[in-house]
Design a protein around this motif. Structure first.
Motif, short mmCIF file in Angstrom:
data_model
loop_
_atom_site.label_atom_id
_atom_site.label_comp_id
_atom_site.label_asym_id
_atom_site.label_seq_id
_atom_site.Cartn_x
_atom_site.Cartn_y
_atom_site.Cartn_z
N GLN A 118 -10.91 11.06 1.44
CA GLN A 118 -10.11 10.19 2.30
C GLN A 118 -10.12 8.73 1.80
N LEU A 119 -10.96 8.48 0.80
CA LEU A 119 -11.04 7.17 0.16
C LEU A 119 -11.05 7.38 -1.34
N PRO A 120 -10.66 6.37 -2.13
CA PRO A 120 -10.74 6.52 -3.58
C PRO A 120 -12.18 6.86 -3.98
N ALA A 121 -12.31 7.77 -4.96
CA ALA A 121 -13.65 8.23 -5.34
C ALA A 121 -13.63 8.83 -6.74
N VAL A 122 -14.80 8.91 -7.32
CA VAL A 122 -15.03 9.69 -8.53
C VAL A 122 -16.07 10.73 -8.14
N VAL A 123 -15.73 11.99 -8.38
CA VAL A 123 -16.59 13.11 -7.97
C VAL A 123 -17.00 13.90 -9.21
N VAL A 124 -18.30 14.10 -9.38
CA VAL A 124 -18.81 14.95 -10.46
C VAL A 124 -19.41 16.20 -9.81
N ILE A 125 -18.87 17.34 -10.19
CA ILE A 125 -19.31 18.62 -9.61
C ILE A 125 -20.13 19.35 -10.66
N GLY B 76 -24.28 46.18 -8.08
CA GLY B 76 -24.90 47.49 -7.92
C GLY B 76 -26.24 47.33 -7.19
N ILE B 77 -27.32 47.85 -7.79
CA ILE B 77 -28.64 47.69 -7.16
C ILE B 77 -29.31 46.40 -7.60
N ARG B 78 -28.68 45.68 -8.51
CA ARG B 78 -29.24 44.43 -9.01
C ARG B 78 -28.71 43.25 -8.19
N ALA B 79 -29.54 42.22 -8.06
CA ALA B 79 -29.14 41.03 -7.32
C ALA B 79 -29.74 39.81 -7.98
N GLY B 80 -29.05 38.69 -7.83
CA GLY B 80 -29.56 37.46 -8.42
C GLY B 80 -28.77 36.26 -7.95
N THR B 81 -29.28 35.09 -8.31
CA THR B 81 -28.59 33.83 -8.12
C THR B 81 -28.65 33.13 -9.46
N GLN B 82 -27.47 32.89 -10.05
CA GLN B 82 -27.43 32.36 -11.41
C GLN B 82 -26.35 31.31 -11.55
N PRO B 83 -26.54 30.40 -12.53
CA PRO B 83 -25.48 29.45 -12.85
C PRO B 83 -24.32 30.19 -13.51
N ALA B 84 -23.10 29.68 -13.29
CA ALA B 84 -21.93 30.33 -13.87
C ALA B 84 -20.84 29.31 -14.14
N GLY B 85 -20.05 29.58 -15.15
CA GLY B 85 -18.85 28.79 -15.40
C GLY B 85 -19.07 27.50 -16.15
N VAL B 86 -18.20 26.54 -15.87
CA VAL B 86 -18.17 25.27 -16.60
C VAL B 86 -19.39 24.42 -16.31
N ALA B 87 -19.74 23.56 -17.28
CA ALA B 87 -20.93 22.71 -17.15
C ALA B 87 -20.82 21.78 -15.94
N HIS B 88 -19.69 21.11 -15.83
CA HIS B 88 -19.40 20.30 -14.65
C HIS B 88 -17.92 19.94 -14.68
N ALA B 89 -17.43 19.42 -13.57
CA ALA B 89 -16.03 19.00 -13.45
C ALA B 89 -16.01 17.58 -12.92
N VAL B 90 -14.95 16.85 -13.26
CA VAL B 90 -14.80 15.47 -12.79
C VAL B 90 -13.46 15.36 -12.06
N VAL B 91 -13.51 14.87 -10.83
CA VAL B 91 -12.30 14.68 -10.03
C VAL B 91 -12.21 13.21 -9.65
N ARG B 92 -11.03 12.62 -9.87
CA ARG B 92 -10.78 11.24 -9.46
C ARG B 92 -9.81 11.27 -8.28
N VAL B 93 -10.25 10.69 -7.17
CA VAL B 93 -9.39 10.58 -5.99
C VAL B 93 -8.84 9.16 -6.04
N LEU B 94 -7.51 9.05 -6.15
CA LEU B 94 -6.86 7.76 -6.32
C LEU B 94 -6.31 7.23 -5.01
N GLY B 95 -6.38 5.91 -4.84
CA GLY B 95 -5.78 5.27 -3.66
C GLY B 95 -4.26 5.32 -3.77
N ARG B 96 -3.60 5.13 -2.65
CA ARG B 96 -2.12 5.17 -2.65
C ARG B 96 -1.57 3.77 -2.75
#
Length: 172
Positions: A135-142, A152-172
């Motif tokens: 709702q305000l201008p921002a720089v977001v690093v995810i 199946g019978i296996r379960a886990g919690t693991q990192p996945a995908g891209v290293a990080h993402a950067v989002v810039r929220v711009l003012g109007r």
């Protein structure tokens, strides 16, 4: 005159036999526990997708794509997303059915369905995305997402995908 004693199995032999069976059962249980809690790692990437959006308009960023060569079907227990921003922003994980993209403000053009991933099945061709709204201008690093899942019978919690993402929220 000879007397014969009744035949008896030595208690000692019986105790050794029971101990061997118990040791075998413990070993099998340990191997099974190890196997079920150590599924193969999910794919990761060094990529850093970037997106820009105006204040108040959500943008969707692809974080993990289960490409068509991904030969697993996962039941997602949850997706943990950690983001750092210079102001308050809303960040939510979503499951994109039947599609993948880097960044868009119109995910319906790529996904047949966009749903909360918890309890859903992630199949080849699906992807995990994050919705970012400020709702305000921002720089977001995810940071890289962490996926809790059952395979199946296996379960886990693991990192996945891209290293990080950067989002810039711009003012109007």
């Amino acid at each position: 005159m000879t007397t014969t004693a009744p035949l008896e199995v030595s208690r000692r032999r019986r105790a050794v036999r029971v101990a061997l069976w118990v040791a075998l059962a413990v070993a099998v249980a340990a191997v099974l526990a190890w196997y079920t809690t150590r599924p193969p790692a999910l794919p990761t990437s060094p990529a850093t997708p970037q997106a820009t959006t105006p204040v108040g308009v959500p943008v969707y960023v692809g974080m993990f794509a289960a490409r068509h060569d991904f030969a697993r079907t996962l039941t997602v227990d949850g997706v943990k997303v950690e983001a750092t921003a210079n102001t308050e922003v809303d960040v939510a994980p979503l499951l994109c059915r039947g599609g993948a993209f880097t960044a868009t403000s119109d995910p319906e053009a790529f996904c047949s369905e966009l749903v909360d991933p918890e309890g859903q099945r992630l199949t080849p061709g699906d992807s995990l995305v994050v919705e970012v709204t400020g709702q305000l201008p921002a720089v977001v690093v995810i940071d890289r997402v962490r996926v809790g899942y059952q395979d199946g019978i296996r379960a886990g919690t693991q990192p996945a995908g891209v290293a990080h993402a950067v989002v810039r929220v711009l003012g109007r």
